[in-house]
Design a protein around this motif. Structure first.
Motif, PDB file in Angstrom:
ATOM      1  N   ARG A  34     -41.524 -18.944 -51.223  1.00  0.00           N
ATOM      2  CA  ARG A  34     -41.066 -17.627 -50.721  1.00  0.00           C
ATOM      3  C   ARG A  34     -40.237 -18.112 -49.387  1.00  0.00           C
ATOM      4  N   LYS A  35     -40.816 -19.027 -48.530  1.00  0.00           N
ATOM      5  CA  LYS A  35     -40.040 -19.241 -47.440  1.00  0.00           C
ATOM      6  C   LYS A  35     -38.583 -19.868 -47.725  1.00  0.00           C
ATOM      7  N   GLU A  36     -38.593 -20.879 -48.990  1.00  0.00           N
ATOM      8  CA  GLU A  36     -37.406 -21.185 -49.096  1.00  0.00           C
ATOM      9  C   GLU A  36     -36.401 -19.865 -49.592  1.00  0.00           C
ATOM     10  N   TYR A  37     -36.839 -18.999 -50.451  1.00  0.00           N
ATOM     11  CA  TYR A  37     -36.079 -17.951 -50.762  1.00  0.00           C
ATOM     12  C   TYR A  37     -35.542 -17.150 -49.331  1.00  0.00           C
ATOM     13  N   LEU A  38     -36.400 -16.823 -48.537  1.00  0.00           N
ATOM     14  CA  LEU A  38     -36.168 -16.312 -47.326  1.00  0.00           C
ATOM     15  C   LEU A  38     -35.143 -17.038 -46.403  1.00  0.00           C
ATOM     16  N   ASP A  39     -35.342 -18.173 -46.500  1.00  0.00           N
ATOM     17  CA  ASP A  39     -34.423 -19.193 -45.695  1.00  0.00           C
ATOM     18  C   ASP A  39     -32.957 -18.927 -46.353  1.00  0.00           C
ATOM     19  N   THR A  40     -32.881 -18.813 -47.618  1.00  0.00           N
ATOM     20  CA  THR A  40     -31.604 -18.823 -48.399  1.00  0.00           C
ATOM     21  C   THR A  40     -31.108 -17.556 -48.086  1.00  0.00           C
ATOM     22  N   PHE A  41     -31.907 -16.223 -48.179  1.00  0.00           N
ATOM     23  CA  PHE A  41     -31.338 -15.062 -47.995  1.00  0.00           C
ATOM     24  C   PHE A  41     -30.875 -14.728 -46.745  1.00  0.00           C
ATOM     25  N   ARG A  42     -31.546 -15.250 -45.662  1.00  0.00           N
ATOM     26  CA  ARG A  42     -30.998 -14.991 -44.107  1.00  0.00           C
ATOM     27  C   ARG A  42     -29.986 -15.948 -43.786  1.00  0.00           C
ATOM     28  N   SER A  43     -29.830 -17.096 -44.441  1.00  0.00           N
ATOM     29  CA  SER A  43     -28.393 -17.856 -44.132  1.00  0.00           C
ATOM     30  C   SER A  43     -27.254 -17.201 -44.918  1.00  0.00           C
ATOM     31  N   THR A  44     -27.328 -16.662 -46.125  1.00  0.00           N
ATOM     32  CA  THR A  44     -26.515 -15.654 -46.858  1.00  0.00           C
ATOM     33  C   THR A  44     -25.791 -14.663 -46.013  1.00  0.00           C
ATOM     34  N   MET A  45     -27.158 -13.816 -45.544  1.00  0.00           N
ATOM     35  CA  MET A  45     -26.821 -12.654 -45.022  1.00  0.00           C
ATOM     36  C   MET A  45     -26.046 -12.954 -43.542  1.00  0.00           C
ATOM     37  N   ARG A  46     -26.468 -13.855 -42.900  1.00  0.00           N
ATOM     38  CA  ARG A  46     -25.978 -14.479 -41.576  1.00  0.00           C
ATOM     39  C   ARG A  46     -24.375 -14.565 -41.742  1.00  0.00           C
ATOM     40  N   ASP A  47     -24.147 -15.525 -42.866  1.00  0.00           N
ATOM     41  CA  ASP A  47     -22.636 -15.950 -43.297  1.00  0.00           C
ATOM     42  C   ASP A  47     -22.002 -14.552 -43.491  1.00  0.00           C
ATOM     43  N   THR A  48     -22.316 -13.664 -44.381  1.00  0.00           N
ATOM     44  CA  THR A  48     -21.917 -12.458 -44.610  1.00  0.00           C
ATOM     45  C   THR A  48     -21.529 -11.592 -43.509  1.00  0.00           C
ATOM     46  N   ILE A  49     -22.410 -11.362 -42.541  1.00  0.00           N
ATOM     47  CA  ILE A  49     -22.180 -10.419 -41.332  1.00  0.00           C
ATOM     48  C   ILE A  49     -21.218 -11.292 -40.575  1.00  0.00           C
ATOM     49  N   GLU A  50     -21.259 -12.676 -40.235  1.00  0.00           N
ATOM     50  CA  GLU A  50     -20.136 -13.271 -39.371  1.00  0.00           C
ATOM     51  C   GLU A  50     -18.972 -13.090 -39.924  1.00  0.00           C
ATOM     52  N   ASN A  51     -18.735 -12.983 -41.274  1.00  0.00           N
ATOM     53  CA  ASN A  51     -17.252 -12.757 -41.877  1.00  0.00           C
ATOM     54  C   ASN A  51     -16.718 -11.299 -42.090  1.00  0.00           C
ATOM     55  N   VAL A  52     -17.526 -10.414 -41.458  1.00  0.00           N
ATOM     56  CA  VAL A  52     -17.271  -9.077 -41.352  1.00  0.00           C
ATOM     57  C   VAL A  52     -16.344  -8.672 -40.327  1.00  0.00           C
ATOM     58  N   LYS A  53     -15.268  -8.082 -40.492  1.00  0.00           N
ATOM     59  CA  LYS A  53     -14.167  -7.289 -39.585  1.00  0.00           C
ATOM     60  C   LYS A  53     -14.293  -5.931 -39.666  1.00  0.00           C
ATOM     61  N   VAL A  54     -14.786  -5.180 -38.548  1.00  0.00           N
ATOM     62  CA  VAL A  54     -14.792  -3.709 -38.646  1.00  0.00           C
ATOM     63  C   VAL A  54     -13.456  -3.090 -37.993  1.00  0.00           C
ATOM     64  N   ILE A  55     -12.861  -2.336 -38.729  1.00  0.00           N
ATOM     65  CA  ILE A  55     -11.571  -1.579 -38.455  1.00  0.00           C
ATOM     66  C   ILE A  55     -11.854  -0.143 -38.441  1.00  0.00           C
ATOM     67  N   ASP A  56     -11.646   0.529 -37.120  1.00  0.00           N
ATOM     68  CA  ASP A  56     -11.695   1.946 -37.114  1.00  0.00           C
ATOM     69  C   ASP A  56     -10.614   2.734 -37.944  1.00  0.00           C
ATOM     70  N   PRO A  57     -10.731   3.989 -37.971  1.00  0.00           N
ATOM     71  CA  PRO A  57      -9.652   4.743 -38.937  1.00  0.00           C
ATOM     72  C   PRO A  57      -8.100   4.663 -38.269  1.00  0.00           C
ATOM     73  N   GLU A  58      -8.119   4.333 -37.061  1.00  0.00           N
ATOM     74  CA  GLU A  58      -6.684   4.080 -36.201  1.00  0.00           C
ATOM     75  C   GLU A  58      -6.103   2.663 -36.511  1.00  0.00           C
ATOM     76  N   GLY A  59      -7.153   1.862 -37.235  1.00  0.00           N
ATOM     77  CA  GLY A  59      -6.582   0.413 -37.440  1.00  0.00           C
ATOM     78  C   GLY A  59      -6.863  -0.413 -36.257  1.00  0.00           C
ATOM     79  N   ASN A  60      -7.784  -0.201 -35.444  1.00  0.00           N
ATOM     80  CA  ASN A  60      -8.131  -0.899 -34.451  1.00  0.00           C
ATOM     81  C   ASN A  60      -9.264  -1.896 -34.779  1.00  0.00           C
ATOM     82  N   ASP A  61      -9.370  -3.101 -34.293  1.00  0.00           N
ATOM     83  CA  ASP A  61     -10.432  -3.996 -34.539  1.00  0.00           C
ATOM     84  C   ASP A  61     -11.476  -3.640 -33.506  1.00  0.00           C
ATOM     85  N   VAL A  62     -12.846  -2.997 -33.859  1.00  0.00           N
ATOM     86  CA  VAL A  62     -13.835  -2.739 -33.461  1.00  0.00           C
ATOM     87  C   VAL A  62     -15.391  -3.535 -33.624  1.00  0.00           C
TER      88      VAL A  62
END
Length: 77
Positions: A34-62
């Motif tokens: 379970r610890k190994e699973y959670l470590d892997t999950f957290r790492s994957t989620m962290r990588d996903t969040i760090e690679n997100v770019k949020v753009i508002d409806p006007e096209g601005n990076d927010v």
């Protein structure tokens, strides 16, 4: 991502626990898996969040500053 064998073993141990037939050694193995699973999950989620770019409806990076900083720090290390 955890291998299919490890995921199957986690599920098998979970079923044994529910049935009340889990040994002490299997309980330790379950905790470790379970610890190994959670470590892997957290790492994957962290990588996903760090690679997100949020753009508002006007096209601005927010993208939140915290995410931008985490991404910048990741590439500096």
């Amino acid at each position: 991502m955890l291998s299919k064998d490890k995921m199957d073993r986690i599920n098998e141990l979970s079923k044994k626990k529910k049935a009340g037939t889990l040994t002490e050694a299997e309980a330790k193995e379950q905790t470790q898996l379970r610890k190994e699973y959670l470590d892997t999950f957290r790492s994957t989620m962290r990588d996903t969040i760090e690679n997100v770019k949020v753009i508002d409806p006007e096209g601005n990076d927010v993208t939140p500053e915290k995410v931008k900083e985490a991404k910048k720090n990741k590439f500096l290390n």
